[in-house]
Scaffold this motif. Sequence first.
Motif, PDB file in Angstrom:
ATOM      1  N   UNK A   6       0.824  -1.204   0.000  1.00  0.00           N
ATOM      2  CA  UNK A   6       0.000   0.000   0.000  1.00  0.00           C
ATOM      3  C   UNK A   6       0.862   1.260   0.000  1.00  0.00           C
ATOM      4  N   UNK A   7       1.943   1.225   0.761  1.00  0.00           N
ATOM      5  CA  UNK A   7       2.815   2.395   0.868  1.00  0.00           C
ATOM      6  C   UNK A   7       3.516   2.719  -0.451  1.00  0.00           C
ATOM      7  N   UNK A   8       3.552   1.796  -1.378  1.00  0.00           N
ATOM      8  CA  UNK A   8       4.219   2.023  -2.659  1.00  0.00           C
ATOM      9  C   UNK A   8       3.377   2.827  -3.644  1.00  0.00           C
ATOM     10  N   UNK A   9       2.108   3.028  -3.353  1.00  0.00           N
ATOM     11  CA  UNK A   9       1.194   3.628  -4.322  1.00  0.00           C
ATOM     12  C   UNK A   9       1.717   4.951  -4.893  1.00  0.00           C
ATOM     13  N   UNK A  68       6.120   0.398 -17.193  1.00  0.00           N
ATOM     14  CA  UNK A  68       4.985   1.281 -16.931  1.00  0.00           C
ATOM     15  C   UNK A  68       3.699   0.476 -16.728  1.00  0.00           C
ATOM     16  N   UNK A  69       3.486  -0.532 -17.577  1.00  0.00           N
ATOM     17  CA  UNK A  69       2.289  -1.369 -17.432  1.00  0.00           C
ATOM     18  C   UNK A  69       2.303  -2.141 -16.112  1.00  0.00           C
ATOM     19  N   UNK A  74       0.063  -2.670 -10.563  1.00  0.00           N
ATOM     20  CA  UNK A  74       0.213  -2.648  -9.113  1.00  0.00           C
ATOM     21  C   UNK A  74      -0.627  -1.528  -8.498  1.00  0.00           C
ATOM     22  N   UNK A  75      -0.581  -0.354  -9.117  1.00  0.00           N
ATOM     23  CA  UNK A  75      -1.363   0.786  -8.615  1.00  0.00           C
ATOM     24  C   UNK A  75      -2.852   0.475  -8.687  1.00  0.00           C
ATOM     25  N   UNK A  78      -3.941  -1.770  -5.852  1.00  0.00           N
ATOM     26  CA  UNK A  78      -4.065  -1.013  -4.606  1.00  0.00           C
ATOM     27  C   UNK A  78      -5.386  -0.238  -4.604  1.00  0.00           C
ATOM     28  N   UNK A  79      -5.694   0.406  -5.724  1.00  0.00           N
ATOM     29  CA  UNK A  79      -6.964   1.138  -5.848  1.00  0.00           C
ATOM     30  C   UNK A  79      -8.148   0.182  -5.649  1.00  0.00           C
ATOM     31  N   UNK A  80      -8.052  -1.001  -6.234  1.00  0.00           N
ATOM     32  CA  UNK A  80      -9.129  -1.996  -6.120  1.00  0.00           C
ATOM     33  C   UNK A  80      -9.290  -2.459  -4.668  1.00  0.00           C
ATOM     34  N   UNK A  81      -8.166  -2.696  -3.998  1.00  0.00           N
ATOM     35  CA  UNK A  81      -8.202  -3.105  -2.595  1.00  0.00           C
ATOM     36  C   UNK A  81      -8.929  -2.062  -1.755  1.00  0.00           C
TER      37      UNK A  81
END
Length: 137
Positions: A6-9, A68-69, A74-75, A78-81
């Motif tokens: 989460x902190x990587x977002x 980039x993909x 990954x981003x 995180x948004x989905x979570x």
Amino acid sequence: MERETLAQYRDLKREIEHLEQRIQRLKTTVIDSVRASNAEFPYQEIHVTIEGEVSPKKELENILALRSRQCQAMALSIERFIADIDDSRIRQIFELRYIEGWTWEKISERLGATNESYARKLHNKFLEEREGEDEIR
């Protein structure tokens, strides 16, 4: 999902932006002017404009696009979570902390709490409960 992920977002978003900028710089065409002469007599000097792309650029562009993909995937996870969190208050805490980058104190204040650790405690409790559910499965 783990805290480290989460902190990587925010870092992922910055990396995506940087990679996209690099890809755009690679897409520029090289244009130059060279001196030449007529093929037949009289051999007069002429200036010719040439343009093209450097071939290794395409491979680098593909590598950057892949990175980039991967970052976007990954981003998105995180948004989905965060979007899948049922409790509105907890969802706000996660969004403000990880998406917006707010401090625990500022989040607690936003939620109307006088205790600065209020948001952090709710956050930690949610993750611990979530981890417990994952272990049961």
